[in-house]
Scaffold this motif. Structure first.
Motif, PDB file in Angstrom:
ATOM      1  N   GLY A   1      12.520  -3.074   4.130  1.00  0.00           N
ATOM      2  CA  GLY A   1      11.106  -2.763   3.959  1.00  0.00           C
ATOM      3  C   GLY A   1      10.877  -2.011   2.669  1.00  0.00           C
ATOM      4  O   GLY A   1      11.814  -1.444   2.109  1.00  0.00           O
ATOM      5  N   THR A   2       9.644  -2.036   2.174  1.00  0.00           N
ATOM      6  CA  THR A   2       9.342  -1.312   0.940  1.00  0.00           C
ATOM      7  C   THR A   2       8.386  -0.158   1.250  1.00  0.00           C
ATOM      8  O   THR A   2       7.534  -0.313   2.134  1.00  0.00           O
ATOM      9  CB  THR A   2       8.692  -2.241  -0.100  1.00  0.00           C
ATOM     10  OG1 THR A   2       7.528  -2.830   0.467  1.00  0.00           O
ATOM     11  CG2 THR A   2       9.648  -3.317  -0.554  1.00  0.00           C
TER      12      THR A   2
ATOM     13  N   CYS B   1      -3.427  -4.373  -7.942  1.00  0.00           N
ATOM     14  CA  CYS B   1      -2.295  -3.855  -7.161  1.00  0.00           C
ATOM     15  C   CYS B   1      -2.830  -3.406  -5.806  1.00  0.00           C
ATOM     16  O   CYS B   1      -3.605  -2.448  -5.742  1.00  0.00           O
ATOM     17  CB  CYS B   1      -1.635  -2.670  -7.867  1.00  0.00           C
ATOM     18  SG  CYS B   1      -0.893  -3.084  -9.468  1.00  0.00           S
ATOM     19  N   ALA B   2      -2.416  -4.096  -4.737  1.00  0.00           N
ATOM     20  CA  ALA B   2      -2.867  -3.779  -3.368  1.00  0.00           C
ATOM     21  C   ALA B   2      -4.398  -3.723  -3.296  1.00  0.00           C
ATOM     22  O   ALA B   2      -4.976  -2.717  -2.877  1.00  0.00           O
ATOM     23  CB  ALA B   2      -2.244  -2.477  -2.881  1.00  0.00           C
ATOM     24  N   SER B   3      -5.041  -4.782  -3.728  1.00  0.00           N
ATOM     25  CA  SER B   3      -6.496  -4.977  -3.634  1.00  0.00           C
ATOM     26  C   SER B   3      -7.324  -4.017  -4.493  1.00  0.00           C
ATOM     27  O   SER B   3      -8.526  -3.829  -4.244  1.00  0.00           O
ATOM     28  CB  SER B   3      -6.973  -4.857  -2.169  1.00  0.00           C
ATOM     29  OG  SER B   3      -6.205  -5.685  -1.346  1.00  0.00           O
TER      30      SER B   3
ATOM     31  N   ALA C   1       3.430   6.077  -5.613  1.00  0.00           N
ATOM     32  CA  ALA C   1       3.602   5.975  -7.071  1.00  0.00           C
ATOM     33  C   ALA C   1       3.382   7.322  -7.762  1.00  0.00           C
ATOM     34  O   ALA C   1       4.082   7.651  -8.731  1.00  0.00           O
ATOM     35  CB  ALA C   1       2.649   4.930  -7.632  1.00  0.00           C
ATOM     36  N   ASP C   2       2.431   8.086  -7.258  1.00  0.00           N
ATOM     37  CA  ASP C   2       2.117   9.393  -7.847  1.00  0.00           C
ATOM     38  C   ASP C   2       3.356  10.297  -7.795  1.00  0.00           C
ATOM     39  O   ASP C   2       3.800  10.848  -8.812  1.00  0.00           O
ATOM     40  CB  ASP C   2       0.952  10.016  -7.049  1.00  0.00           C
ATOM     41  CG  ASP C   2       0.448  11.301  -7.681  1.00  0.00           C
ATOM     42  OD1 ASP C   2       0.963  11.669  -8.752  1.00  0.00           O
ATOM     43  OD2 ASP C   2      -0.465  11.934  -7.104  1.00  0.00           O
ATOM     44  N   LEU C   3       3.947  10.405  -6.584  1.00  0.00           N
ATOM     45  CA  LEU C   3       5.115  11.265  -6.386  1.00  0.00           C
ATOM     46  C   LEU C   3       6.313  10.770  -7.187  1.00  0.00           C
ATOM     47  O   LEU C   3       7.056  11.563  -7.775  1.00  0.00           O
ATOM     48  CB  LEU C   3       5.455  11.305  -4.888  1.00  0.00           C
ATOM     49  CG  LEU C   3       6.512  12.307  -4.443  1.00  0.00           C
ATOM     50  CD1 LEU C   3       6.055  13.733  -4.730  1.00  0.00           C
ATOM     51  CD2 LEU C   3       6.817  12.142  -2.964  1.00  0.00           C
TER      52      LEU C   3
ATOM     53  N   PRO D   1       0.816  -1.231   0.000  1.00  0.00           N
ATOM     54  CA  PRO D   1       0.000   0.000   0.000  1.00  0.00           C
ATOM     55  C   PRO D   1       0.844   1.273   0.000  1.00  0.00           C
ATOM     56  O   PRO D   1       0.505   2.244  -0.667  1.00  0.00           O
ATOM     57  CB  PRO D   1      -0.816  -0.126   1.291  1.00  0.00           C
ATOM     58  CG  PRO D   1      -0.841  -1.594   1.589  1.00  0.00           C
ATOM     59  CD  PRO D   1       0.454  -2.139   1.104  1.00  0.00           C
ATOM     60  N   TYR D   2       1.954   1.288   0.756  1.00  0.00           N
ATOM     61  CA  TYR D   2       2.802   2.485   0.796  1.00  0.00           C
ATOM     62  C   TYR D   2       3.406   2.761  -0.586  1.00  0.00           C
ATOM     63  O   TYR D   2       3.558   3.911  -0.998  1.00  0.00           O
ATOM     64  CB  TYR D   2       3.934   2.304   1.815  1.00  0.00           C
ATOM     65  CG  TYR D   2       3.458   2.138   3.232  1.00  0.00           C
ATOM     66  CD1 TYR D   2       2.745   3.152   3.860  1.00  0.00           C
ATOM     67  CD2 TYR D   2       3.707   0.967   3.941  1.00  0.00           C
ATOM     68  CE1 TYR D   2       2.291   3.011   5.159  1.00  0.00           C
ATOM     69  CE2 TYR D   2       3.273   0.805   5.248  1.00  0.00           C
ATOM     70  CZ  TYR D   2       2.557   1.834   5.851  1.00  0.00           C
ATOM     71  OH  TYR D   2       2.113   1.692   7.125  1.00  0.00           O
TER      72      TYR D   2
END
Lengths: 195, 239
Positions: free
Chosen positions: B187-188, B153-155, B98-100, B92-93
């Motif tokens: 971590g991602t 992607c992430a539900s 992704a936008d930035l 989710p993070y």
């Protein structure tokens, strides 16, 4: 050109070492044996050849470690588009260190050849000392074990499709040293040892 | 008083001294003529290799990370920097950032007339974390990059993630986590800013903690890292 000349500086003592170690080559050194007494006996020729080879192996190991450090800085030493490109081999971070330990292979050679030089030189100075047999056994063991390392490193080179000339020179030094240690080991305790 | 001289011991110590001398001469040559840089993932270290196929919008192709570097870089502004994000398309993070990331890839590109610094090439190493619901695939990575429909992607549909398609970001297949392990990713998303010569200039702390880039006590983003560290025209002129 400079790389080839440098390579020759390491190749010549190893080649002389090989000639001294090979059986049946005593006659080539008859002239020199008048000046260097140690060359008059088979044992003396073997020790001289071994010391020369191991010293050259040590020097070429320092060279590979030096290339390793230079490539890590971003410099080029012997990069080439041909199969002979030691920069590509020594600079390949996937293969240029001992798995799990992360020690550069050049440093491994440097330390190993220093230990071999200590054993061979000490034995040549005092060939009838009680520790000589142990040194010859240990030297034989280390150089035979080196064959496994050489096999691993050649498999890396095949995978990369590149050949490192300086590494190959160190491998040859190990093989020649192995021949020397094994012959001295089999000769130790025999009549020929004290001829 | 009788002294006993041990010839054998003398030979060993003499030999040891001679060989040790040769050894230290070798060490001194290395110490004085080289300045070795370790390979690793800390700032100041040389970035490790990044293996795997890459996707830049035209199918998956083999990729050589080393080709991105200019080993003769002397601090000039003409060589490209590299920003790499270690991410998971189901994290989710990562979806939220992704936008930035997409905006930054356009803002710091050579085609942006408002950016007076070296071009920053953006990469994303997409992995599949060992967490339930994080099953991924090359199709999902491509959908995440292109912002196309049909993959989750992430539900949520990948097309619904924030921002536009990442036309200037190259995605690398790390579904087997090989790169993640090699780069010691905790971590991602985790971000690395790499100089043109392959030396890591900045690394985020992993996950949502971005760390303090300019030592002002505040938490920063990878954009702050680029603005602070990447070579700029004005800095070169002023130097």
């Amino acid at each position: 050109m400079a790389t080839t000349l440098l390579l020759m500086c390491y190749a010549v003592p190893i080649l002389i070492g090989l000639l001294l170690i090979l059986p049946g080559t005593g006659s080539y050194f008859t002239g020199l044996s008048e000046r260097f007494e140690s060359l008059q006996t088979r044992r003396g020729r073997l020790f001289t050849g071994l010391n020369l080879t191991v010293l050259a192996g040590l020097a070429v190991s320092v060279q590979t470690q030096w290339i390793h450090a230079k490539v890590s800085e971003g410099a080029n030493f012997c990069a080439s588009d041909t199969i002979f490109s030691c920069d590509d081999v020594i600079g390949n971070i996937d293969y240029n260190t001992v798995p799990y330990l992360d020690w550069p292979w050049g440093m491994v050679g440097f330390v190993t050849f220093s230990a071999l030089l200590f054993m061979s030189y000490a034995s040549s100075k005092e060939p009838n000392a009680k520790w000589v047999k142990n040194f010859l056994n240990l030297g034989s063991l280390v150089t035979v074990a080196g064959l496994g390392i050489i096999g691993l490193l050649i498999s890396y080179e095949l995978e990369m499709g590149k050949l490192c000339q300086f590494c190959t020179m160190a491998h040859i030094a190990n093989i020649v040293a192995m021949a020397g240690f094994l012959q001295l080991r089999s000769m130790h305790g025999e009549k020929e040892w004290n001829d | 008083m009788k002294h006993t001289y041990d010839d054998e011991a003398s030979t060993l110590s003499d030999t040891f001294l001679k060989v040790a001398s040769i050894f230290f001469v070798g060490i001194l040559i290395l110490a004085f003529t080289t300045d070795s840089i370790a390979t690793g993932t800390k700032e100041g270290e040389r970035a490790p290799a990044l293996d795997g196929a890459a996707y830049s919008g035209n199918g998956w192709a083999s990729f050589d990370f080393q080709d991105q570097f200019d080993t003769t870089w002397d601090g000039n502004v003409s060589s490209d920097w590299i920003m790499i994000e270690f991410m998971d398309t189901d994290c989710p993070y990562c979806v939220r950032s992704a936008d930035l990331y997409g905006e930054a890839s356009e803002a710091f590109h050579g085609s942006n007339a408002n950016w007076n610094g070296a071009q920053v090439n953006f990469f994303a190493s997409a992995t599949q974390l060992d967490i339930a619901g994080h099953e991924s695939s090359r199709e999902e990575i491509a959908a995440f990059r292109d912002k196309s429909t049909g993959q989750e992607c992430a539900s949520a549909d990948c097309a619904n993630r924030g921002g536009s398609a990442h036309d200037l970001v190259t995605y690398i297949d790390d579904l087997d986590q090989e790169n993640m392990d090699k780069w010691d990713i905790k971590g991602t998303p985790t971000y690395f800013l790499i100089q043109p010569d392959g030396i890591i200039a900045w690394v985020s702390n992993g996950g949502t903690d971005m760390g303090d880039v300019n030592n002002d006590g505040d938490e920063n983003t990878f954009i702050d890292a680029i603005i602070t560290l990447v070579t700029r025209e004005s800095i070169e002129e002023g130097a």
